[in-house]
Design a protein around this motif. Structure first.
Motif, mmCIF file in Angstrom:
data_model
loop_
_atom_site.group_PDB
_atom_site.id
_atom_site.type_symbol
_atom_site.label_atom_id
_atom_site.label_comp_id
_atom_site.label_asym_id
_atom_site.label_seq_id
_atom_site.Cartn_x
_atom_site.Cartn_y
_atom_site.Cartn_z
ATOM 1 N N ARG A 199 0.817 -1.210 0.000
ATOM 2 C CA ARG A 199 0.000 0.000 0.000
ATOM 3 C C ARG A 199 0.850 1.260 0.000
ATOM 4 O O ARG A 199 0.548 2.234 -0.708
ATOM 5 C CB ARG A 199 -0.938 -0.030 1.215
ATOM 6 N N SER A 202 2.734 1.667 -3.394
ATOM 7 C CA SER A 202 1.812 2.053 -4.468
ATOM 8 C C SER A 202 1.595 3.556 -4.486
ATOM 9 O O SER A 202 1.522 4.185 -5.557
ATOM 10 C CB SER A 202 0.475 1.329 -4.315
ATOM 11 N N GLN A 203 1.507 4.155 -3.305
ATOM 12 C CA GLN A 203 1.335 5.602 -3.225
ATOM 13 C C GLN A 203 2.600 6.337 -3.669
ATOM 14 O O GLN A 203 2.536 7.383 -4.319
ATOM 15 C CB GLN A 203 0.965 5.998 -1.796
ATOM 16 N N ASN A 213 0.634 -3.994 -6.481
ATOM 17 C CA ASN A 213 -0.483 -4.738 -5.905
ATOM 18 C C ASN A 213 0.035 -6.005 -5.243
ATOM 19 O O ASN A 213 1.239 -6.285 -5.262
ATOM 20 C CB ASN A 213 -1.516 -5.076 -6.985
ATOM 21 N N GLY A 269 -2.226 -0.656 -5.166
ATOM 22 C CA GLY A 269 -2.412 -0.687 -3.723
ATOM 23 C C GLY A 269 -3.447 -1.697 -3.261
ATOM 24 O O GLY A 269 -3.877 -1.658 -2.109
#
Length: 282
Positions: A199, A202-203, A213, A269
């Motif tokens: 997560r 991904s940001q 992912n 994410g």
């Protein structure tokens, strides 16, 4: 429903696929559609289990494959044979994913052989069952995190300078990150860390156009099972899932193919849950 597997035990981590009975199903079930044509994928722990099934599935979709593995040479040779049977190019590299220098060597080899890296599948892992929390030795705790988490950081850091817009990273977490596991506390903890890593990364990479992912398998029939549990527990592996059976690696690999492909272009994410029907908070 699959027939139950007989009792069996392997004494060496992370286990050998060629010694399992029955052998796991890793071959893709459907024809390829060129979803990954021209792309290059690095798959850690690609010699067996989910890693092998993912390597072959991505090869069928047109990707060139680089697999890493610890020392299971026979299994790695079989994976490479299956990859090449799909008409794809494959490379195998043996070493410890928990060694940052080795991770750099893997990336260098991928660039030397193929000139690009489009997909990174962080899949390598180990687990060790301990019945009492106070009995988890410090050496095991450090080793499990080094393989499952540190290695993921190391190879991602090495690969990112070569990954361009449209590239994808797919991490293997586990149902244990969501449900916990009373005899795999350190392993489950690493898998929770991988969810947070997915997560967060991904940001960090969304503006670069790189998607990150994860896949959280449930009880899957892989070498890690007889290498982790006693013969009696191995024979019952998967019975607790709503589908009352273990999944096969080729039932999980399509998740990795999907997340690596442009079909998942609006996903980052996120975590997919091929776990036999267990409902978890994602």
């Amino acid at each position: 429903m699959n027939a139950p597997q007989p009792p069996q035990k392997q004494e060496h981590q992370p286990g050998r696929e060629d010694k399992m009975r029955p052998l796991p199903d890793y071959e893709p079930r459907f024809p390829g559609a060129g979803k990954l044509k021209g792309k290059v994928a690095i798959i850690t722990g690609g010699d067996s289990g989910i890693g092998r099934a993912t390597a072959v599935a991505m090869a069928r979709e047109g990707a060139s494959i680089v697999i890493t593995y610890l020392e299971e040479h026979k299994d790695a040779d079989e994976t490479l044979r299956a990859v090449e049977e799909e008409g794809a190019k494959g490379v195998k590299i043996a070493g410890d994913i928990g060694d940052e220098a080795f991770c750099g060597q893997v990336v260098e080899r991928a660039m030397e052989d193929f000139g690009r890296i489009d997909i990174l599948v962080n899949n390598a892992a180990e687990q060790h069952e301990v019945k009492e929390p106070l009995e988890i030795p410090a050496t095991q705790l450090e080793r499990t995190f080094r393989t499952n988490v540190f290695g993921m950081f190391y190879i991602t850091k090495a690969a990112l300078p070569h990954m361009k817009e449209g590239a994808a990273i797919v991490n293997t977490t586990s149902i244990t990150a969501y449900r916990g596991h009373k005899t795999l506390i350190d392993y489950a903890s690493t898998k929770g860390a991988i969810v947070a890593f997915t997560r967060s990364l991904s940001q960090a990479l969304v503006e670069k156009g790189i998607r990150v992912n994860a896949v959280a398998p449930g009880p899957i029939w892989t070498p890690l099972i007889p290498a982790s549990f006693d013969a009696e527990k191995t024979a019952k592996h998967g019975e607790s899932a709503p589908m009352q059976r273990p999944g096969q690696p080729n039932e999980v690999a399509p998740c990795f193919v999907f997340l690596a492909s442009d079909e998942a272009s609006y996903m980052t994410g996120q975590v997919l849950h091929p776990n036999g029907g267990t409902v978890v908070n994602s």
